[in-house]
Each structure stands twice: as structure tokens, then as C-alpha cells.
Design an enzyme around this catalytic site. Structure first.
Site, PDB file in Angstrom:
ATOM      1  N   ASP A   1      -3.301  54.713  95.812  1.00 20.64           N
ATOM      2  CA  ASP A   1      -4.145  53.528  95.669  1.00 20.64           C
ATOM      3  C   ASP A   1      -3.847  52.761  94.390  1.00 20.64           C
ATOM      4  O   ASP A   1      -3.378  53.320  93.394  1.00 20.64           O
ATOM      5  CB  ASP A   1      -5.621  53.928  95.631  1.00 20.64           C
ATOM      6  CG  ASP A   1      -6.180  54.295  96.991  1.00 20.64           C
ATOM      7  OD1 ASP A   1      -5.393  54.432  97.943  1.00 20.64           O
ATOM      8  OD2 ASP A   1      -7.416  54.447  97.085  1.00 20.64           O
TER       9      ASP A   1
ATOM     10  N   HIS B   1      -5.951  47.181  99.977  1.00 22.54           N
ATOM     11  CA  HIS B   1      -6.980  47.794  99.111  1.00 22.54           C
ATOM     12  C   HIS B   1      -7.786  46.721  98.375  1.00 22.54           C
ATOM     13  O   HIS B   1      -8.266  46.964  97.273  1.00 22.54           O
ATOM     14  CB  HIS B   1      -6.318  48.746  98.129  1.00 22.54           C
ATOM     15  CG  HIS B   1      -7.243  49.745  97.502  1.00 22.54           C
ATOM     16  ND1 HIS B   1      -8.255  50.386  98.191  1.00 22.54           N
ATOM     17  CD2 HIS B   1      -7.297  50.229  96.228  1.00 22.54           C
ATOM     18  CE1 HIS B   1      -8.893  51.210  97.376  1.00 22.54           C
ATOM     19  NE2 HIS B   1      -8.333  51.128  96.183  1.00 22.54           N
TER      20      HIS B   1
ATOM     21  N   HIS C   1     -10.188  44.912  93.729  1.00 23.33           N
ATOM     22  CA  HIS C   1     -10.809  46.230  93.671  1.00 23.33           C
ATOM     23  C   HIS C   1     -12.315  46.125  93.365  1.00 23.33           C
ATOM     24  O   HIS C   1     -12.824  46.740  92.435  1.00 23.33           O
ATOM     25  CB  HIS C   1     -10.114  47.102  92.631  1.00 23.33           C
ATOM     26  CG  HIS C   1     -10.243  48.582  92.877  1.00 23.33           C
ATOM     27  ND1 HIS C   1     -11.372  49.284  92.561  1.00 23.33           N
ATOM     28  CD2 HIS C   1      -9.387  49.488  93.413  1.00 23.33           C
ATOM     29  CE1 HIS C   1     -11.216  50.567  92.863  1.00 23.33           C
ATOM     30  NE2 HIS C   1     -10.007  50.718  93.402  1.00 23.33           N
TER      31      HIS C   1
ATOM     32  N   HIS D   1      -3.209  58.107  93.042  1.00 19.76           N
ATOM     33  CA  HIS D   1      -3.169  56.742  92.510  1.00 19.76           C
ATOM     34  C   HIS D   1      -1.835  56.475  91.827  1.00 19.76           C
ATOM     35  O   HIS D   1      -1.364  57.286  91.029  1.00 19.76           O
ATOM     36  CB  HIS D   1      -4.308  56.528  91.503  1.00 19.76           C
ATOM     37  CG  HIS D   1      -5.669  56.596  92.113  1.00 19.76           C
ATOM     38  ND1 HIS D   1      -6.290  57.790  92.384  1.00 19.76           N
ATOM     39  CD2 HIS D   1      -6.519  55.616  92.516  1.00 19.76           C
ATOM     40  CE1 HIS D   1      -7.476  57.555  92.929  1.00 19.76           C
ATOM     41  NE2 HIS D   1      -7.637  56.247  93.029  1.00 19.76           N
TER      42      HIS D   1
END
Length: 352
Positions: A165, A216, A220, A311
Site C-alpha cells: 500500500d 488506494h 489516503h 507498505h
């Protein structure tokens, strides 16, 4: 005291600084997407200048901006989060202006929340988030059974999906790709639009290697703080940035930042042509517990069909890169294979 605000826009970031009376300290500075390092250096320079004058600098972001606080706190800056109820209305696309963010802290520092390294952007809102997730359980299960949510799928096949991510994020995304290439392992990258806008080469490399590229959001955000139109814009703008970089029809899978959801958010997502992807295994690599701890947590939690959350963005990801060979080798030693998320079995599906 000096107060800086960091706002996000459709092309990058804006930084404004106010004095203790709420007056501007110089003109606002703007940084293109992908220039987070320059933005951080700018704030560190200001912090040093103010410290010499006996002034402390605090920096404020809001809950729709989860792409900068990890890097800023990791660099040693004092960062706070301003929530929607202490801010004016946002524009159609973007956070409130940087000066408004700084002004919230200048008016009342107690109204904003201190973010510590390793605590995450949503520090202080954990109870609220858990309650919202619990309230969404029945809706989420209906989405899963309908094939609109990938999560916790039982499987007899020893196959897992590595997911990353918050990128693309040089140099760490490239180092992750190096490791995946070395072992011939496919993965899925859930990319943030602001980073995708600036780091096309990393996206092209993902696509060429056969990795899955998914959405994504643009900045964020914590989705429950958005309106329906803001949520749609976050997904559409990110799809457009990813498609512009690698072609195709755009991602059809999406991961909500923090896993944030409410029944209302899920009802909006059901109207869109996307499949939500959550995770089963989380070693909390974003908190930088150490490469050995990351690898051990993944191996302890892994099971057939697992979605493993790692990540490549959000700050310094050297520990994740260092842990990745041990993760892959440990899973291979246990007889696991690897698939992209879209290749895992789901309700009524066999692996592709």
C-alpha cells in the site's frame, strides 16, 4: 509558536505558515506531487530558523491527507491532525487551504491531535473507527458473498497474496520490485493517486513485471469523513492517473485507507464498478517494528488464501524491504505459492 498547515490538491501540496496571532509568515509554498522530500526539507529548514528565534513549529494536516504525516514525523517534525469538525468546508477536490489548517492550531492547539511516530494518522480515533467497522459487518459480508469484497476467503490451496500500500514511493518501491523479481513472485500494489501522478516509471515497471495495480484513493483519506462526491472523485482521479501511466481500462480493485468504512460508505461503494479489498495478515510494518518482527508476524499469521498487508509508501520503508526476502523464503519453505489478488480463489471462483 509558529503554525504550518499542509494541504493537498489535485497536483500536489501547499504549505502555509502563521504566527501566534494567526498572521501569515511569508507566502505559501507549493510542491508538486512527488516532491514530498522537498516539502519535508522546507519544513525542517523553517523549524531550524524558528528554533534559533526561540519559536517552536507545529505542522497540521487533516484526516483526508494520509500521505505526508509518516514522512514528516519520521523526519522529526511536530505534526498534528485537524478533524472536520474544527475546519471549514472543503472544496470539491482537495483539503481545506493550508492557512486554514494552520489556523485551527493557532486558534486552539487543544482542538487538534498530536501524531507521534508509529501511531498512525488516525491516532485518537481508534474507538470510533472500530465502532464504525463493527456497524458495517453485515453489509460487508453481503458484499463479500456477492464478490464485491475480497477478504477472509477460506481456501484449501496454499496460496497467498502479497499486497503493498501507499506507493509508488522511490526508492522503496523499486527495492520491493527488485526482491519480487529475484524470487519471481507476483504482488498487488494499491497505489495512491498523488504518488502515481509523479512516479510513472515505477508504475510502468510494475505493469511490465506482471504485478497487479489497484486503487488506494488519491490522498489516503479516512473515508467516513468524505461525502459521496468526494469519495467518487478520490477513486476516479486515481484510476485516471494509473490508466494514464500504464494504459488499460483502469483498476477494478480498491483498498480503503485504514480499512475505514461505515454502512453509508459501503452503500456508496456498492454503486461503483469496483471490488473492495481488505486484508487478513498485518505485521504493522508502517510502525517500523524491525525487519525481523515484520517477517515473524507475517509467518505467524499466514494461512491459505491470506491477503498480506505490507507498505512500500508512507515514509521510510527500508524495514519492509529488508523483511521481504525472509517473508518470501519462509512462506516458500512452508509450501505456499503466491498470486495477485485477482488470482486468488473467491466465492465460487478457482484460481486464475
Amino acid at each position: 509558536m509558529r503554525y504550518s498547515g499542509v494541504a493537498w490538491t489535485g497536483v500536489g501540496f501547499e504549505v502555509a505558515v502563521l504566527d501566534g496571532a494567526g498572521r501569515p509568515v511569508g507566502p505559501a509554498a507549493r510542491f508538486a506531487a512527488g516532491r514530498l522530500g522537498s516539502l519535508t526539507d522546507h519544513l525542517l529548514r523553517l523549524q531550524r530558523e524558528f528554533a534559533r528565534a526561540g519559536q517552536h513549529l507545529v505542522t497540521v494536516v487533516d484526516s483526508t491527507n494520509g500521505v505526508v504525516d509518516g514522512a514528516l514525523t519520521g523526519a522529526g517534525l511536530t505534526v498534528y491532525r485537524a478533524d472536520p469538525w474544527v475546519l471549514p468546508a472543503r472544496p470539491a477536490f482537495g483539503s481545506v487551504a493550508a492557512a486554514e489548517l494552520a489556523g485551527a492550531a493557532a486558534r486552539d492547539l487543544g482542538s487538534v491531535v498530536r501524531l507521534e511516530p508509529g501511531a498512525g494518522t488516525l491516532a485518537g480515533r481508534g474507538t470510533e473507527m472500530v465502532a464504525d467497522i463493527d456497524a458495517s459487518a453485515a453489509d460487508l459480508e453481503r458484499m463479500r458473498l456477492a464478490g464485491r469484497c475480497r477478504w477472509a476467503e477460506p481456501s484449501e490451496l496454499p496460496v497467498v497474496a502479497l499486497t503493498f500500500d501507499d506507493g509508488p514511493n522511490p526508492p522503496y518501491t523499486g527495492r520491493v520490485l527488485d526482491v519480487l523479481d529475484r524470487y519471481g513472485v507476483p504482488a498487488t500494489f494499491f497505489c495512491v493517486g498523488l504518488h502515481a501522478l509523479a512516479h510513472r516509471a515505477e508504475l510502468e515497471r510494475m505493469a511490465t513485471a506482471g504485478h497487479q495495480i489497484a486503487n488506494h484513493t488519491w490522498s489516503h483519506p479516512y473515508l467516513p469523513d468524505l461525502s459521496r462526491s468526494e469519495l467518487v472523485a478520490q477513486l476516479e482521479r486515481t484510476d485516471q492517473a494509473l490508466t494514464a501511466a500504464v494504459g488499460g481500462e483502469g483498476p477494478r480493485m480498491f483498498r480503503p485507507p485504514y480499512g475505514g468504512r461505515t454502512p453509508q460508505v459501503l452503500s456508496w461503494l456498492r454503486e461503483l464498478d469496483t471490488t473492495m479489498v481488505l486484508w487478513d495478515v498485518e505485521p504493522a510494518d508502517w510502525s517500523m517494528p524491525g525487519a525481523d518482527a515484520i517477517a515473524a508476524a507475517v509467518l505467524a499469521q499466514a494461512r491459505p488464501g491470506a491477503l498480506i498487508l505490507l507498505h512500500d509508501g508512507g515514509g521510510d520503508r527500508s524495514q519492509t524491504v529488508a523483511a521481504l526476502p525472509a517473508v518470501i523464503e519462509g512462506l516458500l519453505d512452508r509450501g505456499y505459492g503466491f498470486a495477485r489478488v485477482d488470482g486468488l480463489p473467491g466465492p465460487g471462483r478457482t484460481p486464475s
